[in-house]
Design a protein around this motif. Structure first.
Motif, PDB file in Angstrom:
ATOM      1  N   TYR A  22       0.839  -1.203   0.000  1.00 14.62           N
ATOM      2  CA  TYR A  22       0.000   0.000   0.000  1.00 14.62           C
ATOM      3  C   TYR A  22       0.880   1.262   0.000  1.00 14.62           C
ATOM      4  CZ  TYR A  22      -3.523   3.416   1.201  1.00 14.62           C
ATOM      5  OH  TYR A  22      -4.354   4.509   1.163  1.00 14.62           O
ATOM      6  N   PRO A  23       0.558   2.314  -0.746  1.00 14.40           N
ATOM      7  CA  PRO A  23      -0.659   2.527  -1.530  1.00 14.40           C
ATOM      8  C   PRO A  23      -0.572   2.062  -2.972  1.00 14.40           C
ATOM      9  CG  PRO A  23       0.613   4.536  -1.475  1.00 14.40           C
ATOM     10  CD  PRO A  23       1.385   3.539  -0.647  1.00 14.40           C
ATOM     11  N   GLY A  24       0.429   1.280  -3.310  1.00 17.17           N
ATOM     12  CA  GLY A  24       0.621   0.883  -4.694  1.00 17.17           C
ATOM     13  C   GLY A  24       1.344   1.962  -5.468  1.00 17.17           C
ATOM     14  N   ARG A  25       1.632   1.661  -6.710  1.00 14.33           N
ATOM     15  CA  ARG A  25       2.348   2.620  -7.561  1.00 14.33           C
ATOM     16  C   ARG A  25       1.344   3.512  -8.288  1.00 14.33           C
ATOM     17  NH1 ARG A  25       6.002   1.224 -12.919  1.00 14.33           N
ATOM     18  NH2 ARG A  25       6.517   3.398 -13.442  1.00 14.33           N
ATOM     19  N   PRO A  26       1.429   4.836  -8.092  1.00 13.17           N
ATOM     20  CA  PRO A  26       0.493   5.742  -8.768  1.00 13.17           C
ATOM     21  C   PRO A  26       0.957   6.065 -10.182  1.00 13.17           C
ATOM     22  CG  PRO A  26       1.945   7.003  -7.376  1.00 13.17           C
ATOM     23  CD  PRO A  26       2.324   5.552  -7.177  1.00 13.17           C
ATOM     24  N   VAL A  27       0.035   6.513 -11.008  1.00 18.38           N
ATOM     25  CA  VAL A  27       0.433   7.021 -12.311  1.00 18.38           C
ATOM     26  C   VAL A  27       1.126   8.370 -12.112  1.00 18.38           C
ATOM     27  CG1 VAL A  27      -1.434   5.828 -13.507  1.00 18.38           C
ATOM     28  CG2 VAL A  27      -1.787   8.171 -12.738  1.00 18.38           C
ATOM     29  N   THR A  28       2.070   8.657 -12.968  1.00 14.16           N
ATOM     30  CA  THR A  28       2.795   9.928 -12.886  1.00 14.16           C
ATOM     31  C   THR A  28       2.649  10.750 -14.163  1.00 14.16           C
ATOM     32  OG1 THR A  28       4.816   8.818 -13.635  1.00 14.16           O
ATOM     33  CG2 THR A  28       4.497   9.020 -11.258  1.00 14.16           C
ATOM     34  N   ALA A  29       1.882  10.255 -15.114  1.00 17.60           N
ATOM     35  CA  ALA A  29       1.604  10.962 -16.355  1.00 17.60           C
ATOM     36  C   ALA A  29       0.166  10.647 -16.754  1.00 17.60           C
ATOM     37  CB  ALA A  29       2.576  10.524 -17.450  1.00 17.60           C
ATOM     38  N   PRO A  30      -0.472  11.514 -17.529  1.00 13.48           N
ATOM     39  CA  PRO A  30      -1.845  11.245 -17.944  1.00 13.48           C
ATOM     40  C   PRO A  30      -1.944   9.917 -18.681  1.00 13.48           C
ATOM     41  CG  PRO A  30      -1.262  13.517 -18.434  1.00 13.48           C
ATOM     42  CD  PRO A  30       0.011  12.830 -18.020  1.00 13.48           C
ATOM     43  N   THR A  31      -2.937   9.134 -18.308  1.00 11.39           N
ATOM     44  CA  THR A  31      -3.059   7.794 -18.882  1.00 11.39           C
ATOM     45  C   THR A  31      -4.512   7.364 -18.891  1.00 11.39           C
ATOM     46  OG1 THR A  31      -2.162   5.547 -18.741  1.00 11.39           O
ATOM     47  CG2 THR A  31      -2.790   6.578 -16.680  1.00 11.39           C
ATOM     48  N   LEU A  32      -4.807   6.382 -19.734  1.00 15.72           N
ATOM     49  CA  LEU A  32      -6.135   5.783 -19.776  1.00 15.72           C
ATOM     50  C   LEU A  32      -6.000   4.328 -19.364  1.00 15.72           C
ATOM     51  CD1 LEU A  32      -9.159   5.942 -20.554  1.00 15.72           C
ATOM     52  CD2 LEU A  32      -8.492   5.201 -22.857  1.00 15.72           C
ATOM     53  N   LEU A  33      -6.597   3.997 -18.215  1.00 18.33           N
ATOM     54  CA  LEU A  33      -6.682   2.599 -17.797  1.00 18.33           C
ATOM     55  C   LEU A  33      -7.779   1.950 -18.623  1.00 18.33           C
ATOM     56  CD1 LEU A  33      -6.138   0.186 -15.862  1.00 18.33           C
ATOM     57  CD2 LEU A  33      -7.805   1.243 -14.297  1.00 18.33           C
ATOM     58  N   ILE A  34      -7.413   0.922 -19.365  1.00 19.72           N
ATOM     59  CA  ILE A  34      -8.388   0.273 -20.231  1.00 19.72           C
ATOM     60  C   ILE A  34      -8.206  -1.234 -20.096  1.00 19.72           C
ATOM     61  CG2 ILE A  34      -6.850   0.684 -22.217  1.00 19.72           C
ATOM     62  CD1 ILE A  34      -9.395   0.766 -23.967  1.00 19.72           C
ATOM     63  N   GLY A  35      -9.106  -1.844 -19.329  1.00 17.38           N
ATOM     64  CA  GLY A  35      -8.904  -3.235 -18.979  1.00 17.38           C
ATOM     65  C   GLY A  35      -7.665  -3.343 -18.119  1.00 17.38           C
ATOM     66  N   ALA A 102     -12.525  -2.300 -16.618  1.00 16.72           N
ATOM     67  CA  ALA A 102     -12.445  -0.916 -16.166  1.00 16.72           C
ATOM     68  C   ALA A 102     -11.806  -0.043 -17.238  1.00 16.72           C
ATOM     69  CB  ALA A 102     -11.641  -0.831 -14.882  1.00 16.72           C
ATOM     70  N   VAL A 103     -12.462   1.072 -17.559  1.00 21.43           N
ATOM     71  CA  VAL A 103     -11.920   2.079 -18.474  1.00 21.43           C
ATOM     72  C   VAL A 103     -11.996   3.413 -17.751  1.00 21.43           C
ATOM     73  CG1 VAL A 103     -12.118   3.198 -20.718  1.00 21.43           C
ATOM     74  CG2 VAL A 103     -12.674   0.763 -20.496  1.00 21.43           C
ATOM     75  N   VAL A 104     -10.824   3.961 -17.392  1.00 21.92           N
ATOM     76  CA  VAL A 104     -10.792   5.157 -16.537  1.00 21.92           C
ATOM     77  C   VAL A 104      -9.656   6.081 -16.966  1.00 21.92           C
ATOM     78  CG1 VAL A 104     -10.598   6.044 -14.185  1.00 21.92           C
ATOM     79  CG2 VAL A 104     -11.619   3.792 -14.574  1.00 21.92           C
ATOM     80  N   PRO A 105      -9.950   7.326 -17.343  1.00 22.19           N
ATOM     81  CA  PRO A 105      -8.874   8.308 -17.518  1.00 22.19           C
ATOM     82  C   PRO A 105      -8.299   8.678 -16.144  1.00 22.19           C
ATOM     83  CG  PRO A 105     -10.892   8.973 -18.669  1.00 22.19           C
ATOM     84  CD  PRO A 105     -11.257   7.858 -17.741  1.00 22.19           C
ATOM     85  N   MET A 106      -6.966   8.709 -16.034  1.00 22.86           N
ATOM     86  CA  MET A 106      -6.277   9.027 -14.788  1.00 22.86           C
ATOM     87  C   MET A 106      -5.226  10.100 -15.084  1.00 22.86           C
ATOM     88  SD  MET A 106      -5.770   5.147 -13.248  1.00 22.86           S
ATOM     89  CE  MET A 106      -5.376   5.743 -11.588  1.00 22.86           C
ATOM     90  N   PRO A 141       1.035  16.965  -5.374  1.00 24.45           N
ATOM     91  CA  PRO A 141       0.715  16.215  -6.591  1.00 24.45           C
ATOM     92  C   PRO A 141      -0.175  15.014  -6.252  1.00 24.45           C
ATOM     93  CG  PRO A 141       2.965  15.729  -5.882  1.00 24.45           C
ATOM     94  CD  PRO A 141       2.435  16.790  -4.948  1.00 24.45           C
ATOM     95  N   LEU A 142      -1.360  14.976  -6.829  1.00 21.67           N
ATOM     96  CA  LEU A 142      -2.306  13.892  -6.618  1.00 21.67           C
ATOM     97  C   LEU A 142      -2.762  13.369  -7.979  1.00 21.67           C
ATOM     98  CD1 LEU A 142      -4.377  15.523  -3.711  1.00 21.67           C
ATOM     99  CD2 LEU A 142      -2.617  13.747  -3.500  1.00 21.67           C
ATOM    100  N   VAL A 143      -3.680  12.437  -7.986  1.00 17.58           N
ATOM    101  CA  VAL A 143      -4.195  11.864  -9.229  1.00 17.58           C
ATOM    102  C   VAL A 143      -5.703  11.993  -9.223  1.00 17.58           C
ATOM    103  CG1 VAL A 143      -4.480   9.755 -10.594  1.00 17.58           C
ATOM    104  CG2 VAL A 143      -2.277  10.245  -9.507  1.00 17.58           C
ATOM    105  N   VAL A 144      -6.256  12.471 -10.330  1.00 17.77           N
ATOM    106  CA  VAL A 144      -7.704  12.532 -10.501  1.00 17.77           C
ATOM    107  C   VAL A 144      -8.122  11.477 -11.519  1.00 17.77           C
ATOM    108  CG1 VAL A 144      -9.650  13.921 -11.316  1.00 17.77           C
ATOM    109  CG2 VAL A 144      -7.889  14.968  -9.882  1.00 17.77           C
ATOM    110  N   SER A 145      -9.095  10.659 -11.129  1.00 12.40           N
ATOM    111  CA  SER A 145      -9.676   9.671 -12.038  1.00 12.40           C
ATOM    112  C   SER A 145     -11.081  10.120 -12.410  1.00 12.40           C
ATOM    113  CB  SER A 145      -9.731   8.291 -11.376  1.00 12.40           C
ATOM    114  OG  SER A 145      -8.433   7.808 -11.118  1.00 12.40           O
ATOM    115  N   TRP A 146     -11.437   9.988 -13.680  1.00  7.69           N
ATOM    116  CA  TRP A 146     -12.768  10.345 -14.153  1.00  7.69           C
ATOM    117  C   TRP A 146     -13.601   9.064 -14.224  1.00  7.69           C
ATOM    118  CZ3 TRP A 146      -9.094  13.928 -14.705  1.00  7.69           C
ATOM    119  CH2 TRP A 146      -9.478  15.288 -14.720  1.00  7.69           C
ATOM    120  N   LEU A 147     -14.531   8.913 -13.259  1.00  7.46           N
ATOM    121  CA  LEU A 147     -15.314   7.697 -13.113  1.00  7.46           C
ATOM    122  C   LEU A 147     -16.724   7.888 -13.663  1.00  7.46           C
ATOM    123  CD1 LEU A 147     -14.397   6.709  -9.433  1.00  7.46           C
ATOM    124  CD2 LEU A 147     -13.172   6.130 -11.542  1.00  7.46           C
ATOM    125  N   ASP A 148     -17.239   6.842 -14.317  1.00 10.14           N
ATOM    126  CA  ASP A 148     -18.646   6.899 -14.709  1.00 10.14           C
ATOM    127  C   ASP A 148     -19.513   6.604 -13.485  1.00 10.14           C
ATOM    128  OD1 ASP A 148     -18.934   4.085 -14.386  1.00 10.14           O
ATOM    129  OD2 ASP A 148     -18.484   3.697 -16.499  1.00 10.14           O
TER     130      ASP A 148
END
Length: 293
Positions: A22-35, A102-106, A141-148
């Motif tokens: 925990y807390p795992g590895r965060p993204v450090t650049a804009p990315t799309l989680l897709i599956g 899961a498909v999520v812009p991060m 610096p944090l991460v925002v995810s766009w969730l449906d």
């Protein structure tokens, strides 16, 4: 074609399965989680849905989401992560269903006035999770995810009852995207028990920093409390094993935090709580509202 899988890109650890990561590895650049893959997003002026995304075609993100049968960004909800929700592996674990990958812009976002501490409770997997606290003058610096809508409900279920979701306005807590533009606001999960303060603090209640090495954190807490050592010791591996297996132990351990005087409430967040009788506000399309001057 490059292997874009989470494992190939170094995001294999899921804190829910391996609590001491925990807390795992965060993204450090804009990315799309897709599956189980990560696709690049390219910051550009304007709304998130116009950013180039995906493979060689580099089509706009909203066009790609629509082609995949997913909600476009204007129908999604920006959620600010201070802990494992910034990890694509953890989000993939929380949100993926057999018939619904899961498909999520991060997107990494700089947020003013918020810092990351440790929630004054022991989570369901045995670790001590992160929680935000107000910190005027601080930029984090944090991460925002766009969730449906369905994804937001699923994440809500994983955060209840230890966190409350509030709507944090960008006017009070400026949020800057990698494109240099400002986000109008976003949801934030705040700890209902406050954040932990340093167990060896003598004069001032200094929040323990969150998001770091979980083993080091648990070792420090064990060393500071005889009751915790008796309940969860002697080491971090025993802590997460015992706490993860028994909700009664988690409850007792969380109570020790209170009894030791380590829990620091965060009343400043109360003004942003939503009216539970009418339900949460739905900031769909709560996207990039104005360029940063």
């Amino acid at each position: 074609m490059d292997d874009r899988s989470l494992a190939a890109l170094g995001f294999a650890d899921v804190p829910a399965a391996r609590p001491l990561t925990y807390p795992g590895r965060p993204v450090t650049a804009p990315t799309l989680l897709i599956g189980g893959e990560l696709w690049d997003l390219e910051p550009a002026p304007g709304r998130l849905g116009t950013w180039p995304a995906g493979g060689p075609s580099r089509e706009p993100l909203d066009a790609l989401l629509t082609r995949l049968g997913q909600a476009p960004t204007g129908e999604r909800h920006p959620v600010i992560a201070v802990g494992s929700n910034a990890s694509p592996a953890q989000l993939h674990h929380k949100l993926t269903r057999p018939d619904r990958p899961a498909v999520v812009p991060m997107v990494p976002v700089e947020v003013d006035g918020i810092a990351v501490g440790c929630s004054a409770h022991i989570g369901r997997y045995g670790y001590v999770a992160s929680a935000p606290y107000t910190a005027p003058g601080t930029r984090t610096p944090l991460v925002v995810s766009w969730l449906d809508a369905a994804q937001l409900r699923a994440v809500d279920a994983t955060e209840h009852p230890n966190y409350r979701r509030i709507l944090l306005p960008g006017a009070d807590f400026p949020m800057v995207l990698p494109s240099g533009e400002r986000l109008g606001g976003g949801y934030l999960y705040v700890g209902v028990r406050g954040v932990l303060v340093s167990p060896d603090a003598t004069a001032t209640a200094t929040p323990l920093p969150g998001g770091g090495d979980q083993s080091a954190l648990l070792t420090r807490l064990l060393a500071a409390s005889r009751r915790l050592r008796a309940l969860l010791g002697p080491d971090p591996h025993t802590w997460v094993s015992r706490a993860g297996a028994d909700p009664t132990i988690r409850k007792e351990g969380s109570q020790v935090f209170q009894d030791e005087g380590w829990a620091l409430p965060q009343p400043a967040f109360l003004r942003y709580l939503e009216d539970e009788t009418t339900g949460p506000a739905e900031p769909r399309g709560y996207d990039v509202l104005s360029a940063l001057r």
